[in-house]
Every structure is written in structure tokens, then in C-alpha cells.
Motif scaffolding. Structure first.
Motif, short mmCIF file in Angstrom:
data_model
loop_
_atom_site.label_atom_id
_atom_site.label_comp_id
_atom_site.label_asym_id
_atom_site.label_seq_id
_atom_site.Cartn_x
_atom_site.Cartn_y
_atom_site.Cartn_z
N ARG A 67 0.85 -1.19 0.00
CA ARG A 67 0.00 0.00 0.00
C ARG A 67 0.88 1.24 0.00
N GLN A 68 0.46 2.26 -0.75
CA GLN A 68 1.26 3.48 -0.86
C GLN A 68 1.40 4.16 0.50
N LYS A 69 2.45 4.95 0.62
CA LYS A 69 2.68 5.69 1.86
C LYS A 69 1.76 6.90 1.94
N ARG A 70 1.52 7.35 3.17
CA ARG A 70 0.60 8.46 3.37
C ARG A 70 1.05 9.72 2.66
N ASP A 127 1.72 13.38 1.92
CA ASP A 127 1.20 14.62 2.50
C ASP A 127 -0.31 14.57 2.72
N TYR A 128 -0.91 13.37 2.65
CA TYR A 128 -2.36 13.28 2.84
C TYR A 128 -2.74 13.51 4.30
N GLU A 141 -6.22 13.56 6.92
CA GLU A 141 -7.64 13.25 7.05
C GLU A 141 -8.45 14.55 7.13
#
Length: 271
Positions: free
Chosen positions: A251-254, A256-257, A259
Motif C-alpha cells: 500500500r502506498q505511503k501516506r 502529504d495526505y 484526514e
């Protein structure tokens, strides 16, 4: 086309199947149905399955048991409503032929062209002349379906008079089953032997070597469902296909996302 001769019925099972045993066996059959689905999709074979039988015999339950773990894009269920005025003016078989399977499909008819030999005849919706014409034509029509490369399986579900009475009473008193109780069910209930005669005539004319009827006793719904599914699997020459080993990708890394601070309308969690 000469009708088949029936073998003597086997002895009735001694007791109703317990839920735990039923679910364990059904799980195994569901695995086989998924294998069948993958083979059908890959081989581009065509299968048509017809379910007919007494009212309350359990056609819907069998179809649900067959289809609940497979794709509706491969296993298509056809349950036609009453014909329109336009359809009434067509050749009788015409409205059904358009639903026959294409390559890579299994089509299941929850009642079929045999309506003419059963409910339409008993309830007076068609003439005896039309019924006789229909019964003469069916073997040729089904031979054409089979000659087109379609595997055709026809099942008749048989329930006893006492069990039918109990199931109709359940529909009257159980709020979960009210939708299953139609005015036609009530009108048909008193015509048990008219339906028996219609069934007998239908079998005499259409139970052929090429397209035989297979009869399943369904007083015990669980045994009936398992027996039908096992029989269906045994009569389609499917094979288990080799599968590549499946691995989940990373799974891709977070990055700069973040919530969002958004007022989602969550439903109330009552359970």
C-alpha cells in the motif's frame, strides 16, 4: 422423440437435516460452484437450468443457494413477469429465447416456458389446443437449444400435500414471508390433482432422452438444495483451473495526505 422411463424412487430420508450439517456441506458445494464459474467464463460454455415444481416446493431457495456466492454476471437468474399484450401476440417461445445463455454464461430460469403446461393450463389462462401444441413443440425446441451447444438441465421440485399446506400457513402467519403469498397461490392450492395431471402430461411429452427431467423431493429443503446442487455439478463437465499465486501489493505511503475535518453523516450504530 421417445419419452424416458423413470427409475423407482429411492427411499425417503429418515429425518430433517440439521442446520449445522447443511451449512458445512453447502460451504463445500459453494467452493465447487466458484470453480464452475471460473471454468464457464474461461471455456465460454453455455448452460441453461430450468426450475419448475409445485407451489412452495422451494425453487427460490435452491436458486439462492446456488447463486449467493457467485457472480451475477456469470450466473444470471431469469424470473419473467406476466406477459405484456405485445408478448401475448408473439410466438409463445419468443419471449424466453432472448434470455438463453451466451458464451460464458449460466442462465437459471425460475419458472420457464413450462408455465404453459402448468399454471396457465390449470388456471385456464390458455386453451387445451394451445397446451397440446406446446407439448408437441417442446422436444424440438429443446433439441435446437442443445444442438446450439447449450447444456440444458431441467429440475422439477416435488413437495408433499401436507408440507405444502404447512408452508402456506407459515406464509400467512410469518411477517417475513408475507411477500411470498400471492392470490395465485391461494387459487392454486385447491387444485392439487389438476396440477398433478398437468405435471404427468408434461413429463409424458417432454421427458426425453436428450432433455430429461430430474425430480428432487424437497419436503426437507436442506437436503433438496444440496442434492440439486450436487447433481448440477455432476452434470456439467467443468474442471478446476490453475490459478496464479495472489499477493497483495504494497500500500502506498501516506505522504502529504491529511484526514479531512469533514462532518460525515454517519448512521446511528444501534447494534
Amino acid at each position: 422423440m421417445k419419452a424416458r422411463k423413470h427409475n423407482d424412487d429411492p427411499a425417503a430420508p429418515p429425518e430433517m437435516m440439521k442446520r449445522k450439517e447443511y451449512e458445512a456441506e453447502l460451504d463445500k458445494l459453494h467452493v465447487e460452484l466458484v470453480k464452475l464459474q471460473m471454468w464457464i467464463a474461461a471455456s465460454k460454455e453455455k448452460v441453461c437450468v430450468v426450475f419448475e415444481g409445485r407451489d412452495t416446493a422451494g425453487k427460490g431457495g435452491v436458486i439462492k443457494a446456488i447463486t449467493e456466492r457467485v457472480s451475477p454476471r456469470v450466473f444470471r437468474v431469469v424470473a419473467l413477469p406476466a406477459p405484456t399484450e405485445r408478448e401475448k401476440s408473439q410466438m409463445y417461445f419468443q419471449r424466453y429465447m432472448r434470455y438463453l445463455p451466451a458464451a460464458g454464461e449460466i442462465v437459471i430460469f425460475d419458472r420457464s416456458w413450462y408455465n404453459r403446461a402448468g399454471v396457465e393450463r390449470v388456471m385456464g389462462f390458455t386453451s387445451e389446443e394451445d397446451v397440446r401444441r406446446f407439448l408437441r413443440m417442446v422436444p424440438s425446441v429443446e433439441a435446437a437449444i442443445i444442438d446450439s451447444g447449450t447444456i440444458l438441465l431441467k429440475y422439477w421440485l416435488e413437495v408433499s400435500a401436507d408440507e405444502q399446506t404447512q408452508r402456506l400457513k407459515d406464509r400467512i402467519t410469518d411477517g417475513r414471508k408475507l411477500w411470498k403469498l400471492s392470490p395465485m397461490d391461494l387459487k392454486s392450492y385447491g387444485r392439487w390433482y389438476d396440477y398433478s395431471r398437468a405435471r404427468d402430461d408434461m413429463f409424458e411429452a417432454t421427458d426425453t432422452l436428450q432433455a430429461p427431467w430430474y425430480v428432487a423431493r424437497t419436503d426437507d429443503k436442506r437436503r433438496g438444495r444440496l442434492n440439486i446442487i450436487r447433481h448440477l455439478l455432476d452434470h456439467i463437465p467443468y474442471e478446476e483451473l490453475a490459478r496464479e499465486k495472489v499477493r497483495l501489493p504494497k500500500r502506498q505511503k501516506r505522504g502529504d495526505y491529511v484526514e479531512p475535518d469533514y462532518p460525515f453523516n454517519y448512521i446511528k450504530e444501534r447494534y
